[in-house]
Design a protein around this motif. Structure first.
Motif, mmCIF file in Angstrom:
data_model
loop_
_atom_site.group_PDB
_atom_site.id
_atom_site.type_symbol
_atom_site.label_atom_id
_atom_site.label_comp_id
_atom_site.label_asym_id
_atom_site.label_seq_id
_atom_site.Cartn_x
_atom_site.Cartn_y
_atom_site.Cartn_z
ATOM 1 N N CYS A 198 40.964 53.502 46.189
ATOM 2 C CA CYS A 198 42.096 52.972 45.429
ATOM 3 C C CYS A 198 42.172 53.646 44.056
ATOM 4 O O CYS A 198 41.155 53.832 43.398
ATOM 5 C CB CYS A 198 41.919 51.462 45.270
ATOM 6 S SG CYS A 198 43.070 50.724 44.102
ATOM 7 N N CYS A 252 40.963 50.610 41.452
ATOM 8 C CA CYS A 252 39.624 50.011 41.404
ATOM 9 C C CYS A 252 38.577 50.819 42.147
ATOM 10 O O CYS A 252 37.406 50.450 42.145
ATOM 11 C CB CYS A 252 39.674 48.593 41.980
ATOM 12 S SG CYS A 252 40.020 48.581 43.751
ATOM 13 N N CYS A 259 45.135 49.353 46.198
ATOM 14 C CA CYS A 259 44.803 48.278 47.129
ATOM 15 C C CYS A 259 45.603 47.021 46.810
ATOM 16 O O CYS A 259 46.221 46.913 45.757
ATOM 17 C CB CYS A 259 43.309 47.985 47.094
ATOM 18 S SG CYS A 259 42.798 47.101 45.613
HETATM 19 ZN ZN LIG Z 1 42.268 48.559 43.898
#
Ligand SMILES: [Zn+2]
Lengths: 240, 200
Positions: free
Chosen positions: B57, B60, B69
């Motif tokens: 992602c 994150c 995500c």
């Molecule tokens: Zn994420």
């Protein structure tokens, strides 16, 4: 002190490093007081409910029991021995540096009780004052001495005369200081700093600076080509 | 007798799994080829699909099939707090608590100085960029309380502190509902060291 019963040996020890082994076990490099550095297999130590899971960590004084004669012995018990404040921040990195030094320089099954005691004192000092250069230098000097590589810091290796505090020297890790040639490119150290190191006198700030350079030079000689991970990997965090 | 080369290659490939030695790799290979060929087929397809579809992602660093995500895209998370964890499993654990409403950064590992695992193995430059997006006000370091986790937390702290980021570390102490008598010495000792004042 350690004791032996029914093929099992008990004694004080520190974990230097652990590696996962198979699904649930741990390969533990330890420094024992009376039997030197050993490799122990701790079976099941990585199971979620293993009583030793949180215990087998570096810098924690332990009372260990093990058996076996081979290169890889089996750990049969591990107990908390005494309180040692956790190392954090820079002190933690210093501790890792000490452990790596010992893993690299100390042979297995070669006992050095004096070094063990010095290591314990060094950890206490790191926890108390944080990462102090002097703490590391004292330990490095002690380690070299225990290994039979003790530094000769007081006499000119050529003339066998006491060092001149005002003169500058190059340093041969095996022989000691030599008067530096006028246009030498080699790292040089002042006679004053070398004498102060020999006397364990750290009042002059330049002594610590020169001692750090000297120990890097000497340790590089003993470590050979492969530099220490703790030095190489953490350029952003300058070790004292 | 030599094994067919396809079998040997499979055994060899299975050994890349953590904790799988030559013996278990052989057992797995025999099982897949002899007892469960449909299962082996599913495994091969799933692995091949995951390899092309699953990525990290942008926000994150956790696994996702999109650029970002679901958790990062969801509008009801507090963007001013960023919690740094070692693994996706740690993130799931924190999510289970329902005690945290901020966002995450998943390191996908930890520093392990003595094994030669250094900062370059973690995408720390991305973490720094993520933390300095102008919205994040506090970074919560939730790496493990192992020597490696502590070293990682300190290292990240040293990266972010000079850039003026507010940092915090998750607390350590007795387990909730825990009884002193049944707690290990190390935990009790640290709970005493890190005791907190009740006055004021
Ligand atoms: Zn994420």
């Amino acid at each position: 002190m350690s004791s032996e019963r029914g093929g099992k040996v008990r004694g004080p020890a520190y974990v230097l490093h652990t590696l996962p082994w198979r699904e649930t076990s741990l390969l533990v490099e330890v420094l024992t007081r009376d039997h030197g550095r050993l490799a122990l297999m701790a079976r099941g130590a990585r199971r979620p409910r293993s009583p030793v899971r949180g215990l087998l960590r570096a810098f924690q004084p332990l009372q260990l029991e093990w058996f076996g004669k081979a290169e890889l012995r089996t750990m049969s018990q591990a107990e908390w021995a005494t309180f040692q404040p956790l190392l954090d921040g820079q002190a933690l990195y210093c501790g890792l540096y000490l452990n790596e030094l010992m893993l690299r320089l100390l042979a297995r099954d070669d006992p050095h009780p004096g070094l063990y005691d010095a290591y314990a004192e060094t950890l206490m000092a790191l926890a108390a004052v944080g990462g102090e250069g002097v703490v590391l230098r004292r330990f490095e000097l002690r380690l070299l001495k225990e290994l039979g590589y003790g530094l000769q810091l007081t006499l000119d290796a050529d003339s066998a005369r006491p060092l001149d505090p005002a003169a500058w020297y190059t340093f041969d890790p095996e022989q000691g200081p030599r008067i530096a040639a006028a246009r030498s490119n080699a790292v040089q150290f002042s006679g004053r700093a070398l004498c102060a190191m020999a006397a364990d006198d750290w009042t002059e700030p330049t002594t610590a600076v020169q001692a750090k350079a000297l120990m890097r030079h000497v340790l590089a000689f003993h470590l050979g080509h492969q530099d220490l991970h703790t030095r190489k990997l953490f350029r952003e965090i300058t070790l004292p | 007798m030599r094994s067919p080369s396809g079998l040997e290659a499979l055994i060899d490939a299975l050994r890349c799994l953590p904790g799988v030695g030559p013996k278990s790799a052989q057992r797995m290979a025999f099982y897949l080829l002899q007892r469960d060929r449909p299962g082996a087929d599913r495994l091969a397809r799933a692995l091949s699909h995951a390899l092309t579809a699953v990525r990290h992602c942008n926000g994150c660093n956790n696994f996702t099939e999109q650029a970002s995500c679901e958790l990062c895209l969801s509008g009801d998370r507090d963007g001013t707090v960023l919690c740094v964890v070692e693994t996706p499993a740690d993130l799931l654990m924190i999510e289970q608590t329902h005690a945290y409403r901020g966002q995450y950064y998943v390191l996908m590992g930890r520093l392990s100085p003595l094994d030669g695992v250094g900062p370059e193995t973690l995408a720390l430059d991305r973490l720094v960029r993520r933390a300095l997006d102008g919205v994040v006000r506090e970074v919560v370091l939730a790496t493990n309380f192992t020597v490696e986790g502590e070293a990682t937390a300190h290292y990240i702290g040293e990266l972010l502190r000079p850039r003026g980021m507010k940092l915090s570390r998750i607390a350590r102490g007795l387990p909730v509902g825990g009884e002193l008598e049944y707690t290990d010495a190390g935990t009790v000792a640290q709970a005493l060291v890190e005791r907190r004042s009740l006055t004021g």
